[in-house]
Design a protein around this motif. Structure first.
Motif, PDB file in Angstrom:
ATOM      1  N   GLN A 136       3.745   0.082   8.795  1.00  0.00           N
ATOM      2  CA  GLN A 136       2.951  -1.080   8.415  1.00  0.00           C
ATOM      3  C   GLN A 136       1.765  -0.692   7.528  1.00  0.00           C
ATOM      4  O   GLN A 136       1.334   0.456   7.523  1.00  0.00           O
ATOM      5  N   ASP A 137       1.243  -1.684   6.854  1.00  0.00           N
ATOM      6  CA  ASP A 137       0.036  -1.552   6.058  1.00  0.00           C
ATOM      7  C   ASP A 137      -1.120  -1.142   6.972  1.00  0.00           C
ATOM      8  O   ASP A 137      -1.290  -1.708   8.059  1.00  0.00           O
ATOM      9  N   LYS A 140      -3.478  -3.927   8.181  1.00  0.00           N
ATOM     10  CA  LYS A 140      -2.868  -4.779   9.199  1.00  0.00           C
ATOM     11  C   LYS A 140      -2.961  -4.092  10.564  1.00  0.00           C
ATOM     12  O   LYS A 140      -3.313  -4.725  11.560  1.00  0.00           O
TER      13      LYS A 140
END
Length: 156
Positions: A136-137, A140
């Motif tokens: 994931q980013d 985030k």
């Protein structure tokens, strides 16, 4: 002085649901959460639970945030695999956003986990975040961690 204190009062709002249940299905759907849902419903408390309120053809990514915004209380059932779900973590962030913007109340339920594990991202929460950090980013993941830390500080 009276004017400044009245500016923080939010207008009465019409809520579609009394309660929105956020939970990890594999952990609690057929046990704890279904019993909680049934008990709330028996008491006349209008409760949103995805498998009871989503209709065939509904777009989940649109319907869930709408249901959260339309709920007076967010009940977050924090279970061992809660943090492994990006959906659950996104729901949690939306619930916290509604707390801040709409005055929604939050009730965490620590089901099979310790609040300190949630707060400090230990145990299964730590393991889940190791995987999220790979996929994931990073912003985030930071938001998700901050949301879990915040909700673990509420009385459950």
């Amino acid at each position: 002085m009276a004017a400044s204190s009245s500016s923080s009062i939010q207008p009465r709002r019409s809520w579609k649901y009394h309660v929105f249940l956020s939970f990890r299905g594999g952990d609690t759907r057929t046990r704890f959460t279904s019993h909680l849902y049934a008990a709330l419903t028996r008491k006349g408390i209008t409760t949103y639970k995805d498998d009871n309120n989503l209709c065939k053809g509904d777009v989940i990514s649109y319907e869930l945030p709408k249901a959260i915004e339309g709920s007076r209380i967010g009940v977050i059932v924090l279970s061992p695999d809660y943090a492994s779900s990006a959906w659950c973590l996104d729901e949690l962030c939306k619930i916290l956003e509604c707390k801040n913007k709409l005055g929604q109340h939050i009730v965490p339920v620590f089901y099979g986990v310790e609040p300190s594990d949630v707060r400090h991202h230990k145990g299964t929460f730590g393991e889940a975040f190791k995987k999220h950090e790979e996929r994931q980013d990073s912003e985030k993941v930071k938001r998700w961690k901050a949301a879990l830390t915040e909700v673990a500080g509420f009385s459950g």
